[in-house]
Design a protein around this motif. Structure first.
Motif, PDB file in Angstrom:
ATOM      1  N   LEU A   1       0.816  -1.212   0.000  1.00 57.05           N
ATOM      2  CA  LEU A   1       0.000   0.000   0.000  1.00 57.05           C
ATOM      3  C   LEU A   1       0.852   1.266   0.000  1.00 57.05           C
ATOM      4  O   LEU A   1       0.541   2.237  -0.704  1.00 57.05           O
ATOM      5  N   VAL A   2       1.943   1.246   0.787  1.00 58.87           N
ATOM      6  CA  VAL A   2       2.778   2.453   0.846  1.00 58.87           C
ATOM      7  C   VAL A   2       3.372   2.790  -0.526  1.00 58.87           C
ATOM      8  O   VAL A   2       3.202   3.915  -1.016  1.00 58.87           O
TER       9      VAL A   2
ATOM     10  N   LEU B   1       2.264   1.889  -3.322  1.00 62.29           N
ATOM     11  CA  LEU B   1       1.140   2.179  -4.209  1.00 62.29           C
ATOM     12  C   LEU B   1       0.694   3.635  -4.063  1.00 62.29           C
ATOM     13  O   LEU B   1       0.470   4.339  -5.060  1.00 62.29           O
ATOM     14  N   ILE B   2       0.578   4.097  -2.815  1.00 64.39           N
ATOM     15  CA  ILE B   2       0.185   5.487  -2.579  1.00 64.39           C
ATOM     16  C   ILE B   2       1.219   6.419  -3.206  1.00 64.39           C
ATOM     17  O   ILE B   2       0.883   7.374  -3.918  1.00 64.39           O
TER      18      ILE B   2
ATOM     19  N   LEU C   1       0.508   9.098  -6.335  1.00 67.60           N
ATOM     20  CA  LEU C   1       0.743  10.539  -6.211  1.00 67.60           C
ATOM     21  C   LEU C   1       1.798  10.993  -7.215  1.00 67.60           C
ATOM     22  O   LEU C   1       1.674  12.044  -7.851  1.00 67.60           O
TER      23      LEU C   1
END
Lengths: 318, 288
Positions: free
Chosen positions: A38-39, A41-42, A46
């Motif tokens: 998830l990290v 991916l975020i 961005l």
């Protein structure tokens, strides 16, 4: 259905239970992997959205230019980065000493009855939404800073630029710092208290038996042992203060300038994003710039996390 | 000659720091009480039945009739949805860390990821949720807000559950394995029941964070004066109601912002008390 022996039936059931177990393992492993991914991916999402602006402007310009004119395509993040850092720094300076003293008092000195009242209260207040802290800031802290604390600081310490008041409204870094400090009190106190309580009783007794006073024991034995955990508590508070949006946005003034005094208004990154999301699709590159702002926030959080971990590992190791 | 009684330096230091600690404690607790006091004192006069039973009528933001039922209902939907969605992911992750990946390097990686996620500002989750919705072709909606809040709650809930499960005595697991139970059966039937109070505390903690968070739903849930009628319609939320009303130039509307803040605070406090009470009740199933 064909007749089965008892052994066959148990075998089928065992097989089914094993299959469930393996299926559960795979599902849970997939969820954990998704959580780890998830990290990145975020960050990637961005980055992709901010790419148009990262591509056309040198990183140095984006980070260190002070000119912010979205209509003319000038996006300098420096005032906002400074705004975030100033507010967070003031908050931590105000929050850490009283929080740690309170944690030590509640863990080492306070009578059990006081502890039984104070701790649930602190837990309760940790849950109060940030917007409520913001309302308190607007109603109480801003007027206090504008009319009392500001002029006082200006009169007595005004020779130092850090305490000069050119902004009588009270919407200032100091107001934001005070609100954030009160917001992180419960976090630091709760964690630091747990850590201090976890220090083995025998160590204290040994120190006291050698004739040390209680404070000497705290300073030389307990805190030395609990150092890493106390740093972790401070880091948690820092994370919360650093990323806070609403409470800060409401009291900090939101003027894009590089602040010089804690009584100046500032414009933190979080407030920039929250205030302008409405227009960001109507001005070219604006959305890229705001997502770039979110990326900067994320980058600072990651750098801090890694740095804190490195420091902790070194200290705990030695 | 009788020597004059002197306070030694270390005694003085002791007294000095004890004084400092007492001042700090009183100051910290006082400032926290002051916040509650301020919200009640400013919010209570503006709070009436219409505020919590009506949606905003025409001209509400100019000081006309209406209430903030849209925001109350919206916030509850958002936080409930986000919490349920987050629970579906958090509980398996927490169980995985203790039953399938126990004491492995991978478990440490997952915990590190959760810690990093914990520190990510909610506005970054908001921006990420917004990008996710653009990519899926969604508009600002209840569903968008729920998904974003689920991301925000995931690290809070998963770490809370992780810590609760870590408290389970190894003997209990071993007894279950010895009777022939699989890891999944031990996790789902024995350990979940044993740790129910701790799990519930983690869930409610995350719920409290979700219902009070404004920055993440700002992008993703929108704002509307109507009650939501589907997962895809925009939805109001209490923190944003406080924020928007405080931003108007009308004193009457600003007072309603204080009242809305009071409503939000009361919801959170009730939740916190409820969590204590429930976790005490659930301990009846815990084997000691």
């Amino acid at each position: 259905m064909a007749w089965r022996t008892r052994e066959q039936v148990t075998a089928v059931i065992r097989q089914r239970r094993r299959r469930t177990d393996r299926l559960a393992e795979r599902l849970m492993a997939a969820l954990s992997a998704a959580c780890v991914l998830l990290v990145p991916l975020i960050a990637a999402a961005l980055w992709l959205r901010a790419w148009p602006i990262l591509r056309t402007r040198p990183l140095g310009d984006l980070l260190f230019s002070t000119v912010w004119r979205p209509q003319q395509g000038a996006f300098g993040f420096f005032p906002f980065i400074m705004g975030t850092l100033w507010v967070t720094a003031v908050a931590m300076v105000l929050a850490v000493p009283p929080s740690l003293l309170t944690a030590i008092y509640l863990a080492e000195y306070a009578p059990p009855r006081l502890r039984a009242v104070a701790n649930p209260l602190i837990d309760l207040l940790a849950g109060i939404p940030s917007v409520v802290y913001g309302v308190w800031g607007v109603v109480v802290v801003v007027p206090l800073v504008g009319q009392r604390v500001g002029p006082l600081l200006h009169r007595w310490l005004g020779v130092v630029p850090l305490f000069r008041q050119d902004n009588p409204t009270g919407y200032s870094i100091l107001a934001g710092g005070i609100v954030l400090a009160v917001m992180v009190f419960p976090i630091i106190i709760a964690v630091a208290q747990d850590v201090i309580r976890a220090v083995p009783q025998g160590l204290r007794e040994a120190s006291l038996a050698l004739g040390a006073t209680r404070w000497q024991t705290v300073r030389n034995v307990v805190l030395r042992r609990a150092w890493a955990g106390v740093m972790a508590a401070i880091m948690l508070g820092f994370s919360r203060a650093f990323g806070e949006t609403m409470a800060v946005l409401m009291v900090v003034g939101n003027i894009p300038q590089v602040p010089r005094s804690i009584l100046d208004a500032a414009y933190p990154l979080t407030a920039l994003i929250a205030n302008n999301y409405g227009e960001m699709m109507s001005i070219p590159l604006y959305d890229a710039a705001l997502m770039g702002g979110a990326l900067i926030l994320l980058a600072i959080v990651l750098v801090f996390n890694v740095a804190a971990r490195a420091v902790l590992v070194r200290w705990v190791g030695s | 000659m009788v020597p004059r009684p002197r306070i030694s330096r270390r005694k003085l230091e002791e007294l000095f720091f004890q004084g400092l600690m007492i001042i700090s404690t009183v100051g910290v607790l006082g400032s926290l009480l002051l916040i509650l006091g301020t919200i009640v004192w400013r919010g209570l006069p503006a709070l009436d039945l219409a505020m919590i039973t009506q949606t905003p009528k025409g001209g509400y933001y100019l000081g006309q009739e209406g209430g903030i039922l849209n925001a109350i209902v919206g916030s509850l939907y958002l936080a409930l949805g986000g919490t349920l969605l987050s629970m579906v992911a958090s509980l398996p992750i927490a169980l995985y860390l203790h039953f399938y990946a126990a004491r492995s390097r991978w478990a440490e990686v997952v915990r590190l990821a959760l810690d990093v996620l914990w520190g990510i500002p909610s506005i970054v989750y908001g921006a990420f949720g917004f990008l996710l919705m653009l990519w899926l072709g969604m508009r600002a909606s209840l569903l968008g807000g729920i998904i974003t809040l689920a991301f925000l709650e995931l690290p809070i809930m998963a770490r809370g559950m992780d810590e609760a499960i870590a408290m389970v005595p190894a003997a209990l697991k071993e007894a279950s394995y010895a009777l022939g139970a699989t890891r999944f059966e031990t996790a789902a039937r024995i350990v979940v029941r044993q740790t129910a109070p701790g799990l519930l505390t983690a869930v409610l903690l995350a719920f409290g964070r979700a219902i009070g968070d404004a920055a993440s739903v700002l992008f993703t849930a929108g704002y509307t004066d109507r009650l939501p009628d589907s997962l895809l319609s925009p939805v109001a939320s209490l923190p944003l109601a406080v924020f928007f009303q405080l931003g108007t130039p009308f004193p009457k509307v600003q007072e309603r912002a204080y009242a809305s803040a009071l409503v939000l605070t009361v919801i959170v406090l009730v939740l916190s008390v409820l969590s204590r009470w429930l976790s005490r009740r659930l301990t009846r199933h815990v084997i000691r």
